[in-house]
Design a protein around this motif. Structure first.
Motif, mmCIF file in Angstrom:
data_model
loop_
_atom_site.group_PDB
_atom_site.id
_atom_site.type_symbol
_atom_site.label_atom_id
_atom_site.label_comp_id
_atom_site.label_asym_id
_atom_site.label_seq_id
_atom_site.Cartn_x
_atom_site.Cartn_y
_atom_site.Cartn_z
ATOM 1 N N THR A 122 0.824 -1.204 0.000
ATOM 2 C CA THR A 122 0.000 0.000 0.000
ATOM 3 C C THR A 122 0.864 1.263 0.000
ATOM 4 O O THR A 122 0.507 2.273 -0.610
ATOM 5 C CB THR A 122 -0.933 0.009 1.226
ATOM 6 O OG1 THR A 122 -1.660 -1.222 1.273
ATOM 7 C CG2 THR A 122 -1.930 1.157 1.154
ATOM 8 N N LEU A 130 -3.259 -0.021 -6.876
ATOM 9 C CA LEU A 130 -3.211 -0.839 -5.674
ATOM 10 C C LEU A 130 -3.967 -2.159 -5.835
ATOM 11 O O LEU A 130 -3.514 -3.203 -5.362
ATOM 12 C CB LEU A 130 -3.767 -0.056 -4.478
ATOM 13 C CG LEU A 130 -3.672 -0.755 -3.121
ATOM 14 C CD1 LEU A 130 -2.229 -1.102 -2.785
ATOM 15 C CD2 LEU A 130 -4.267 0.129 -2.020
ATOM 16 N N GLY A 131 -5.125 -2.125 -6.498
ATOM 17 C CA GLY A 131 -5.893 -3.349 -6.704
ATOM 18 C C GLY A 131 -5.105 -4.373 -7.491
ATOM 19 O O GLY A 131 -5.061 -5.562 -7.137
ATOM 20 N N LEU A 134 -2.225 -5.795 -5.224
ATOM 21 C CA LEU A 134 -2.692 -6.762 -4.237
ATOM 22 C C LEU A 134 -3.229 -8.026 -4.911
ATOM 23 O O LEU A 134 -3.195 -9.117 -4.334
ATOM 24 C CB LEU A 134 -3.760 -6.131 -3.346
ATOM 25 C CG LEU A 134 -3.236 -5.061 -2.372
ATOM 26 C CD1 LEU A 134 -4.385 -4.387 -1.642
ATOM 27 C CD2 LEU A 134 -2.254 -5.657 -1.381
ATOM 28 N N THR A 318 -10.770 -4.202 -9.676
ATOM 29 C CA THR A 318 -10.763 -3.422 -8.437
ATOM 30 C C THR A 318 -10.350 -1.977 -8.689
ATOM 31 O O THR A 318 -10.888 -1.050 -8.079
ATOM 32 C CB THR A 318 -9.797 -4.076 -7.425
ATOM 33 O OG1 THR A 318 -10.257 -5.397 -7.129
ATOM 34 C CG2 THR A 318 -9.711 -3.279 -6.137
ATOM 35 N N ASP A 319 -9.381 -1.782 -9.591
ATOM 36 C CA ASP A 319 -8.918 -0.428 -9.893
ATOM 37 C C ASP A 319 -9.870 0.319 -10.820
ATOM 38 O O ASP A 319 -9.830 1.560 -10.876
ATOM 39 C CB ASP A 319 -7.532 -0.488 -10.547
ATOM 40 C CG ASP A 319 -6.453 -0.937 -9.575
ATOM 41 O OD1 ASP A 319 -6.624 -0.709 -8.359
ATOM 42 O OD2 ASP A 319 -5.453 -1.529 -10.028
ATOM 43 N N GLN A 323 -15.052 -0.690 -5.502
ATOM 44 C CA GLN A 323 -14.501 -1.881 -4.860
ATOM 45 C C GLN A 323 -15.557 -2.708 -4.138
ATOM 46 O O GLN A 323 -15.530 -3.945 -4.175
ATOM 47 C CB GLN A 323 -13.390 -1.452 -3.899
ATOM 48 C CG GLN A 323 -12.175 -0.910 -4.640
ATOM 49 C CD GLN A 323 -11.272 -0.071 -3.771
ATOM 50 O OE1 GLN A 323 -11.584 0.218 -2.616
ATOM 51 N NE2 GLN A 323 -10.141 0.343 -4.316
ATOM 52 N N THR A 369 -9.454 -9.634 -3.547
ATOM 53 C CA THR A 369 -8.591 -8.535 -3.996
ATOM 54 C C THR A 369 -9.164 -7.167 -3.630
ATOM 55 O O THR A 369 -8.470 -6.351 -3.022
ATOM 56 C CB THR A 369 -8.330 -8.639 -5.508
ATOM 57 O OG1 THR A 369 -7.704 -9.896 -5.788
ATOM 58 C CG2 THR A 369 -7.432 -7.506 -5.978
ATOM 59 N N THR A 373 -7.828 -4.489 -0.698
ATOM 60 C CA THR A 373 -7.590 -3.095 -1.076
ATOM 61 C C THR A 373 -8.370 -2.143 -0.183
ATOM 62 O O THR A 373 -7.846 -1.128 0.292
ATOM 63 C CB THR A 373 -7.982 -2.878 -2.553
ATOM 64 O OG1 THR A 373 -7.290 -3.821 -3.373
ATOM 65 C CG2 THR A 373 -7.628 -1.468 -3.006
ATOM 66 N N SER A 377 -6.723 0.588 2.368
ATOM 67 C CA SER A 377 -6.852 1.989 1.953
ATOM 68 C C SER A 377 -7.833 2.787 2.802
ATOM 69 O O SER A 377 -7.909 4.007 2.677
ATOM 70 C CB SER A 377 -7.278 2.063 0.481
ATOM 71 O OG SER A 377 -8.548 1.449 0.291
#
Length: 463
Positions: A122, A130-131, A134, A318-319, A323, A369, A373, A377
């Motif tokens: 992170t 980040l997604g 991870l 995820t990104d 999320q 995932t 995240t 976060s």
């Protein structure tokens, strides 16, 4: 930090996470060989497993706290070095006390790395990536969770049991070299670190008593009750100590954020449910369907193979998308797969189980995932060590509790159907085995539905 260095650091974190998780299960297949080599009963070799799992669970939050104070990368380097030293000590195999000492050193090093791995990822990756980051780390975690016994069997087929420990040495040294050369330098600590010793001692007591409770649940009623009582007392005392501590191992204020608390609790439900399949699928294949060991191994490798592709895709989702929404998609897939397992009746196999394995692997990736995240976060940067350690501790306890609940539900149902205590599947009626399996998977389905409810609430969606 360059893009290349960032992804190399991620690969190193993932590789070490893989080793740490594999070492939790690889010993199980080596128990007879170790007992013979060390000239001790097999029951004593179980201490080699216990001291590692209890050590990690009891120290995760402590090293998460120290990582927030001393620097997470510094703790990761120290942990890598200690784990490698512990592996070297255990690989000597001169005596059981030496092996246990090596495993304890391994556990201390493993808890240092596990507590800070999520937080380091992170820290070094932008939120927009980040997604995906991870998701890649989840590949190593998924493979580690499934590869232990198989890798152990492969090693023992050609080498002595000492090799399951010394194989960590070159990998550990490689990770240590990369960490020193590639990872950002840790700044000097601003103040003398503070360790919550009372909280640490109560957490170790809770981890040890919980392990004893789960190990004796079906065989030794008195010890089970005593260990459950001690576990309850330890949890109560830990909670009270943490609420009074100036710098607690676990700041309960972190749970006031619904994104963190509900995501973590839903993850806990998924960890528990995952180990129902891990425990029951081999029994179903080999005892009910009479599948060969080779074919059973191939079918059980479907999930980790799919995870190699599913986790990076889940990271991209995820990104790109909300999320919480992606988590919901993953949990729905897990619920559908679990319902399929409830309805499994031995027909059209192994295609049905293989298909459900694929669905489980995809659902796990798509849920875990974004969950990881969100967990990392949704807290301030100075609490990421605590959040990452809590996330890892949730997985460790979920693993143990899932195994326990699956065992008690399955063999409890089998005992009712057989009209007597059933502690083995040998000699049982196939229809009874199928019925007991359905009851166990139904319990896992209920847990997943609760997890889905937790992340479908309006409070989470609008947080």
């Amino acid at each position: 930090m360059t893009v290349t260095h960032r992804w190399l650091a991620l690969s190193t974190l993932g590789l070490f996470f893989f080793m740490v998780i594999v070492d939790g299960s690889i010993v199980t297949i080596a128990v007879p060989a170790m007992a013979a080599g060390l000239h001790v009963p097999t029951s004593q070799i179980n201490l080699v497993i216990a001291i590692y799992l209890v050590g990690i669970s009891g120290l995760l939050l402590t090293f998460g706290q120290l990582g927030d104070q001393l620097g997470r990368i510094r703790l990761f380097k120290w942990g890598t070095l200690l784990f490698t030293i512990g592996s070297a000590l255990a690989s000597l195999g001169i005596s059981l006390p030496l092996v246990l000492g090596g495993r304890l050193v391994q556990a201390i090093g493993a808890s240092m790395t596990m507590a800070n791995s999520y937080a380091i990822v992170t820290d070094i990756f932008p939120m927009a990536f980040l997604g995906r980051a991870l998701g890649v780390e989840s590949i190593f975690i998924s493979l580690g969770a499934l590869a232990g016994p198989g890798l152990g069997g492969l090693i023992l087929a050609y080498l002595s049991w000492h090799a399951i420990f010394w194989i960590n040495i070159p990998l550990g040294l490689f990770c240590l070299i990369v960490a020193w050369r590639v990872f950002p330098a840790s700044s000097a600590p601003a103040q003398t670190p503070t360790i919550d010793w009372p909280g640490t001692l109560w957490l170790i007591t809770a981890a040890a008593s919980f392990y004893v409770f789960t190990s004796t649940l079906l065989t030794q009623a008195v010890i089970t009750l005593l260990s459950l009582g001690l576990f309850t007392v330890a949890l109560v005392q830990f909670s009270q100590v943490e609420r009074r501590a100036v710098k607690p191992l676990l700041d309960f204020a972190i749970f006031r954020h619904p994104l963190f608390s509900r995501s973590l609790l839903a993850s806990f439900m998924s960890f528990i449910a995952a180990y129902f399949f891990t425990l029951l699928a081999p029994i179903y294949l080999q005892v009910v369907l009479h599948t060969s060991s080779q074919l059973t191994g191939l079918i059980l490798m479907i999930a980790p193979a799919i995870a190699l592709v599913a986790n990076p895709i889940a990271g991209w989702l995820t990104d790109r998308y909300p999320q919480v929404r992606v988590m919901q998609w993953g949990m729905v897939l897990l619920v559908l797969a679990e319902i399929g397992l409830v309805l499994s009746n031995g027909q059209h196999e192994p295609w049905v189980l293989g298909s459900l394995s694929i669905l489980i692997s995809i659902g796990t990736a798509v849920f875990s995932t974004p969950s990881n995240t969100l967990t990392m976060s949704s807290v301030p940067a100075e609490q990421r060590g605590m959040a990452g350690a809590t996330n890892s501790l949730t997985r460790e306890f979920g693993m143990v509790l899932g195994t326990t609940l699956a065992t008690t539900t399955y063999y409890g149902s089998l005992s009712v159907l057989a009209g007597r205590a059933a502690l083995t599947v040998t000699g049982q009626v196939p229809q009874h085995l199928l019925h007991a399996q359905s009851v166990a998977y139904l319990a896992a389905t209920i847990l997943l539905v609760i997890g889905l409810w937790l992340i479908r609430s309006r409070k989470v969606m609008t947080a």
